[in-house]
Design an enzyme around this catalytic site. Structure first.
Site, short mmCIF file in Angstrom:
data_model
loop_
_atom_site.label_atom_id
_atom_site.label_comp_id
_atom_site.label_asym_id
_atom_site.label_seq_id
_atom_site.Cartn_x
_atom_site.Cartn_y
_atom_site.Cartn_z
N MET A 279 -12.79 5.34 10.76
CA MET A 279 -11.39 5.27 10.51
C MET A 279 -12.04 5.40 8.81
O MET A 279 -12.26 5.03 8.16
CB MET A 279 -11.33 3.41 10.18
CG MET A 279 -9.75 3.89 9.55
SD MET A 279 -9.29 1.84 9.12
CE MET A 279 -9.48 1.65 7.08
N PRO A 280 -11.46 7.10 8.09
CA PRO A 280 -11.64 6.91 7.21
C PRO A 280 -10.69 6.57 6.95
O PRO A 280 -9.50 6.48 6.66
CB PRO A 280 -11.52 8.13 7.09
CG PRO A 280 -11.98 9.23 8.65
CD PRO A 280 -11.54 7.92 9.91
#
Length: 128
Positions: free
Chosen positions: A1-2
């Site tokens: 999850m950037p």
């Protein structure tokens, strides 16, 4: 999850800012294996006196349109993937906004999976 933070000089249109976010998301999807809908971005405009950078560091000529893109993401991607990612962003911003490649500053912050909570006070990626 950037988690993406994009910082730029104030005065750009909402469409311009949205396009920067779109280019970064598209690059994440195509080069560093980010899943669909994994898009969390904060775009912040700053007065020119509050966005400070050297206009010639490392021999790269930067203008007032310089954009800072910082991405916090899970560690583990190869250098080749990171290079492809940087290029995809710079090329995409050049193609879609005519933003000079020299004005695209990117920084990755790599963290462990247990460093995320997506809500509910839980570390969803951390093994129990």
């Amino acid at each position: 999850m950037p988690f993406v933070r994009i910082d730029l000089i104030e005065g750009k249109s909402a469409e311009y800012r949205k396009t920067i976010g779109d280019v970064v998301y598209d690059a994440m999807r195509t080069t560093i294996d980010v899943p669909e809908n994994d898009r969390f971005q904060v775009i912040t405009e700053h007065k020119s006196e509050n966005l400070i950078f050297d206009s010639t560091y490392l021999g790269i000529s930067r203008t007032k349109d310089c954009v800072f893109i910082q991405i916090t993401l899970n560690a583990g991607r190869t250098v080749e993937k990171k290079r492809a990612f940087y290029k995809a962003i710079a090329d995409g911003l050049q193609d879609r906004l005519t933003l000079r490649r020299e004005d695209v500053f990117i920084n990755l912050v790599e963290v462990s999976k247990e460093d995320w909570s997506f809500g509910n006070g839980l570390a969803q990626y951390s093994p129990e």
